[in-house]
Design a protein around this motif. Structure first.
Motif, PDB file in Angstrom:
ATOM      1  N   LEU A 182      36.610  15.425  -1.939  1.00 23.75           N
ATOM      2  CA  LEU A 182      36.854  16.111  -0.544  1.00 23.75           C
ATOM      3  C   LEU A 182      36.028  17.237  -0.679  1.00 23.75           C
ATOM      4  O   LEU A 182      35.338  17.839   0.554  1.00 23.75           O
ATOM      5  CB  LEU A 182      38.379  16.660  -0.596  1.00 23.75           C
ATOM      6  CG  LEU A 182      39.198  15.413  -0.017  1.00 23.75           C
ATOM      7  CD1 LEU A 182      40.565  15.741  -0.134  1.00 23.75           C
ATOM      8  CD2 LEU A 182      38.894  14.817   1.553  1.00 23.75           C
ATOM      9  N   TYR A 183      36.046  18.137  -1.717  1.00 21.25           N
ATOM     10  CA  TYR A 183      35.277  19.393  -1.897  1.00 21.25           C
ATOM     11  C   TYR A 183      33.692  19.071  -1.604  1.00 21.25           C
ATOM     12  O   TYR A 183      32.976  19.757  -0.955  1.00 21.25           O
ATOM     13  CB  TYR A 183      35.396  20.040  -3.265  1.00 21.25           C
ATOM     14  CG  TYR A 183      36.601  20.989  -3.516  1.00 21.25           C
ATOM     15  CD1 TYR A 183      37.139  21.957  -2.384  1.00 21.25           C
ATOM     16  CD2 TYR A 183      37.573  20.731  -4.522  1.00 21.25           C
ATOM     17  CE1 TYR A 183      38.287  22.655  -2.990  1.00 21.25           C
ATOM     18  CE2 TYR A 183      38.518  21.480  -4.765  1.00 21.25           C
ATOM     19  CZ  TYR A 183      38.960  22.449  -3.737  1.00 21.25           C
ATOM     20  OH  TYR A 183      40.121  23.133  -4.058  1.00 21.25           O
ATOM     21  N   ARG A 184      33.169  18.094  -2.457  1.00 19.41           N
ATOM     22  CA  ARG A 184      31.854  17.836  -2.635  1.00 19.41           C
ATOM     23  C   ARG A 184      31.462  17.280  -1.141  1.00 19.41           C
ATOM     24  O   ARG A 184      30.321  17.717  -0.991  1.00 19.41           O
ATOM     25  CB  ARG A 184      31.653  16.460  -3.341  1.00 19.41           C
ATOM     26  CG  ARG A 184      31.279  17.181  -4.870  1.00 19.41           C
ATOM     27  CD  ARG A 184      30.639  15.878  -5.697  1.00 19.41           C
ATOM     28  NE  ARG A 184      31.586  14.758  -5.763  1.00 19.41           N
ATOM     29  CZ  ARG A 184      32.544  14.338  -6.728  1.00 19.41           C
ATOM     30  NH1 ARG A 184      32.837  15.550  -7.566  1.00 19.41           N
ATOM     31  NH2 ARG A 184      33.182  13.544  -6.608  1.00 19.41           N
ATOM     32  N   ASN A 185      32.106  16.575  -0.247  1.00 21.24           N
ATOM     33  CA  ASN A 185      31.724  16.302   0.893  1.00 21.24           C
ATOM     34  C   ASN A 185      31.949  17.323   2.301  1.00 21.24           C
ATOM     35  O   ASN A 185      31.523  17.129   3.471  1.00 21.24           O
ATOM     36  CB  ASN A 185      32.443  15.059   1.342  1.00 21.24           C
ATOM     37  CG  ASN A 185      31.851  13.667   0.277  1.00 21.24           C
ATOM     38  OD1 ASN A 185      30.490  13.759   0.020  1.00 21.24           O
ATOM     39  ND2 ASN A 185      32.761  13.354  -0.015  1.00 21.24           N
ATOM     40  N   ALA A 186      32.697  18.309   1.933  1.00 20.05           N
ATOM     41  CA  ALA A 186      33.038  19.408   3.055  1.00 20.05           C
ATOM     42  C   ALA A 186      31.769  20.259   3.105  1.00 20.05           C
ATOM     43  O   ALA A 186      30.889  20.436   2.249  1.00 20.05           O
ATOM     44  CB  ALA A 186      34.129  20.342   2.418  1.00 20.05           C
ATOM     45  N   ILE A 187      31.676  20.841   4.426  1.00 21.30           N
ATOM     46  CA  ILE A 187      30.715  21.768   4.674  1.00 21.30           C
ATOM     47  C   ILE A 187      31.075  23.091   4.013  1.00 21.30           C
ATOM     48  O   ILE A 187      30.145  23.841   3.395  1.00 21.30           O
ATOM     49  CB  ILE A 187      30.508  21.933   6.241  1.00 21.30           C
ATOM     50  CG1 ILE A 187      30.375  20.776   6.945  1.00 21.30           C
ATOM     51  CG2 ILE A 187      29.911  23.270   6.508  1.00 21.30           C
ATOM     52  CD1 ILE A 187      28.855  20.339   6.712  1.00 21.30           C
ATOM     53  N   ALA A 188      32.415  23.537   4.028  1.00 25.04           N
ATOM     54  CA  ALA A 188      32.663  24.591   2.965  1.00 25.04           C
ATOM     55  C   ALA A 188      34.312  24.501   3.172  1.00 25.04           C
ATOM     56  O   ALA A 188      34.827  23.969   3.799  1.00 25.04           O
ATOM     57  CB  ALA A 188      32.183  25.995   3.997  1.00 25.04           C
ATOM     58  N   LEU A 189      34.654  25.326   1.926  1.00 18.92           N
ATOM     59  CA  LEU A 189      36.230  25.501   2.052  1.00 18.92           C
ATOM     60  C   LEU A 189      36.456  26.864   2.853  1.00 18.92           C
ATOM     61  O   LEU A 189      35.804  27.957   2.878  1.00 18.92           O
ATOM     62  CB  LEU A 189      36.633  25.928   0.569  1.00 18.92           C
ATOM     63  CG  LEU A 189      37.888  26.328   0.178  1.00 18.92           C
ATOM     64  CD1 LEU A 189      38.888  25.230   0.224  1.00 18.92           C
ATOM     65  CD2 LEU A 189      38.043  27.066  -1.382  1.00 18.92           C
ATOM     66  N   VAL A 190      37.767  26.633   3.496  1.00 20.91           N
ATOM     67  CA  VAL A 190      38.148  27.860   4.297  1.00 20.91           C
ATOM     68  C   VAL A 190      39.572  28.366   3.830  1.00 20.91           C
ATOM     69  O   VAL A 190      40.240  27.504   3.513  1.00 20.91           O
ATOM     70  CB  VAL A 190      38.193  27.645   5.605  1.00 20.91           C
ATOM     71  CG1 VAL A 190      38.632  28.626   6.620  1.00 20.91           C
ATOM     72  CG2 VAL A 190      37.121  26.805   6.379  1.00 20.91           C
ATOM     73  N   VAL A 191      39.498  29.742   3.421  1.00 18.93           N
ATOM     74  CA  VAL A 191      40.686  30.307   2.878  1.00 18.93           C
ATOM     75  C   VAL A 191      40.965  31.397   3.784  1.00 18.93           C
ATOM     76  O   VAL A 191      40.576  32.448   3.495  1.00 18.93           O
ATOM     77  CB  VAL A 191      40.284  30.838   1.339  1.00 18.93           C
ATOM     78  CG1 VAL A 191      41.656  31.392   0.790  1.00 18.93           C
ATOM     79  CG2 VAL A 191      39.656  29.765   0.563  1.00 18.93           C
ATOM     80  N   PRO A 192      41.839  31.070   4.753  1.00 20.36           N
ATOM     81  CA  PRO A 192      42.474  32.062   5.710  1.00 20.36           C
ATOM     82  C   PRO A 192      43.800  32.717   5.239  1.00 20.36           C
ATOM     83  O   PRO A 192      44.259  33.243   6.057  1.00 20.36           O
ATOM     84  CB  PRO A 192      42.746  31.051   7.032  1.00 20.36           C
ATOM     85  CG  PRO A 192      43.343  29.903   6.502  1.00 20.36           C
ATOM     86  CD  PRO A 192      42.452  29.707   4.883  1.00 20.36           C
ATOM     87  N   SER A 193      43.783  32.859   3.886  1.00 16.26           N
ATOM     88  CA  SER A 193      45.162  33.677   3.739  1.00 16.26           C
ATOM     89  C   SER A 193      45.432  35.079   4.348  1.00 16.26           C
ATOM     90  O   SER A 193      44.456  35.773   4.523  1.00 16.26           O
ATOM     91  CB  SER A 193      44.957  33.884   2.028  1.00 16.26           C
ATOM     92  OG  SER A 193      45.049  32.761   1.429  1.00 16.26           O
ATOM     93  N   ILE A 194      46.535  35.179   4.570  1.00 18.04           N
ATOM     94  CA  ILE A 194      46.990  36.533   5.161  1.00 18.04           C
ATOM     95  C   ILE A 194      47.914  37.320   4.080  1.00 18.04           C
ATOM     96  O   ILE A 194      48.454  38.387   4.526  1.00 18.04           O
ATOM     97  CB  ILE A 194      47.698  36.343   6.433  1.00 18.04           C
ATOM     98  CG1 ILE A 194      48.841  35.393   6.260  1.00 18.04           C
ATOM     99  CG2 ILE A 194      46.945  35.652   7.715  1.00 18.04           C
ATOM    100  CD1 ILE A 194      49.873  35.306   7.486  1.00 18.04           C
ATOM    101  N   CYS A 195      47.832  36.959   2.605  1.00 17.83           N
ATOM    102  CA  CYS A 195      48.482  37.576   1.959  1.00 17.83           C
ATOM    103  C   CYS A 195      47.389  38.267   0.802  1.00 17.83           C
ATOM    104  O   CYS A 195      46.218  37.590   0.815  1.00 17.83           O
ATOM    105  CB  CYS A 195      49.563  36.922   1.197  1.00 17.83           C
ATOM    106  SG  CYS A 195      48.921  35.339   0.405  1.00 17.83           S
ATOM    107  N   LEU A 196      47.829  38.813  -0.079  1.00 18.55           N
ATOM    108  CA  LEU A 196      46.885  39.421  -1.423  1.00 18.55           C
ATOM    109  C   LEU A 196      46.593  38.329  -2.254  1.00 18.55           C
ATOM    110  O   LEU A 196      47.529  38.245  -3.164  1.00 18.55           O
ATOM    111  CB  LEU A 196      47.630  40.677  -1.544  1.00 18.55           C
ATOM    112  CG  LEU A 196      47.349  41.915  -0.636  1.00 18.55           C
ATOM    113  CD1 LEU A 196      48.007  43.312  -1.389  1.00 18.55           C
ATOM    114  CD2 LEU A 196      45.925  42.139  -0.259  1.00 18.55           C
ATOM    115  N   GLU A 197      45.804  37.404  -2.262  1.00 20.59           N
ATOM    116  CA  GLU A 197      45.357  36.550  -3.451  1.00 20.59           C
ATOM    117  C   GLU A 197      44.782  37.353  -4.352  1.00 20.59           C
ATOM    118  O   GLU A 197      43.545  38.014  -4.036  1.00 20.59           O
ATOM    119  CB  GLU A 197      44.546  35.369  -2.784  1.00 20.59           C
ATOM    120  CG  GLU A 197      45.282  34.484  -1.578  1.00 20.59           C
ATOM    121  CD  GLU A 197      45.848  33.183  -1.990  1.00 20.59           C
ATOM    122  OE1 GLU A 197      45.877  33.134  -3.138  1.00 20.59           O
ATOM    123  OE2 GLU A 197      46.115  32.526  -0.965  1.00 20.59           O
ATOM    124  N   VAL A 198      44.945  37.236  -5.585  1.00 20.11           N
ATOM    125  CA  VAL A 198      44.314  38.168  -6.521  1.00 20.11           C
ATOM    126  C   VAL A 198      43.069  37.306  -6.970  1.00 20.11           C
ATOM    127  O   VAL A 198      42.197  38.019  -6.599  1.00 20.11           O
ATOM    128  CB  VAL A 198      45.451  38.254  -7.819  1.00 20.11           C
ATOM    129  CG1 VAL A 198      44.466  38.741  -9.015  1.00 20.11           C
ATOM    130  CG2 VAL A 198      46.534  39.059  -7.328  1.00 20.11           C
TER     131      VAL A 198
END
Length: 185
Positions: A68-84
């Motif tokens: 799935l990663y390899r074939n995606a245009i990009a990963l989207v990370v829309p987190s609204i919390c403080l991801e370290v």
């Protein structure tokens, strides 16, 4: 099939998927594929309301995620919390997939430290990043290579072990120099 952007993770409110679903419902050039599960999934499905541009894939194995990663245009990370330091970004980079992340917590630091994607604050900025990745293959390839290279050089197990052993060597060397028995014959 249409190109797709990928979200991978727990389906919880703090992950922010609800903030980008309406954009993908209006966006005709690519889909949003969502890999993962969680308590917030029923709410997210109601937001999609049968729309065809957002796909829920459920939980996936490591091997399935790599494809799935390899074939995606990009990963989207829309987190609204403080991801370290979310590992999902490094997983994408290892498959040569750029990332588009919200400007919060440690997410921007990973992008700035790698050159492997975009940081956004607004929906307009997210849309602009998506458009650039879809329309400019050279730029997308550059970001893919940058993210991969940074992950291998900075954040891989081998990179950490090399730094660790270098530090041990420096500590051992400084102990030899300060040892009281150093000048004894």
């Amino acid at each position: 099939t249409k190109p797709y952007f990928l979200f991978v993770g727990r389906l919880e409110k703090l992950k922010g998927l609800q903030t980008i679903i309406s954009l993908f419902q209006r966006y005709v050039k690519a889909e949003l594929w969502i890999a993962g599960g969680g308590k917030y999934e029923p709410h997210l499905r109601r937001l999609v309301n049968g729309g065809e541009n957002v796909r829920f894939l459920g939980n996936k194995t490591k091997d399935e995620l790599q494809v799935l990663y390899r074939n995606a245009i990009a990963l989207v990370v829309p987190s609204i919390c403080l991801e370290v330091f979310p590992l999902v970004v490094l997983e994408a980079f290892l498959q040569r997939t750029p990332a588009i992340v919200r400007n919060i917590g440690g997410l921007p630091e990973i992008i700035h430290g790698s050159g492997g994607g975009f940081v956004y604050d607004t929906e307009a900025q997210l849309l602009c990043a998506m458009e650039e990745l879809l329309s400019d293959k050279r730029r997308r390839d550059y970001l893919r290579d940058s993210g991969f290279r940074a992950t291998v050089q900075k954040w891989s197990a081998d990179a950490h072990l090399a730094s660790y052993f270098k530090l041990i060597g420096q500590i051992a060397g400084s102990r030899d120099e300060t040892s009281p028995n150093r000048n004894v014959q």
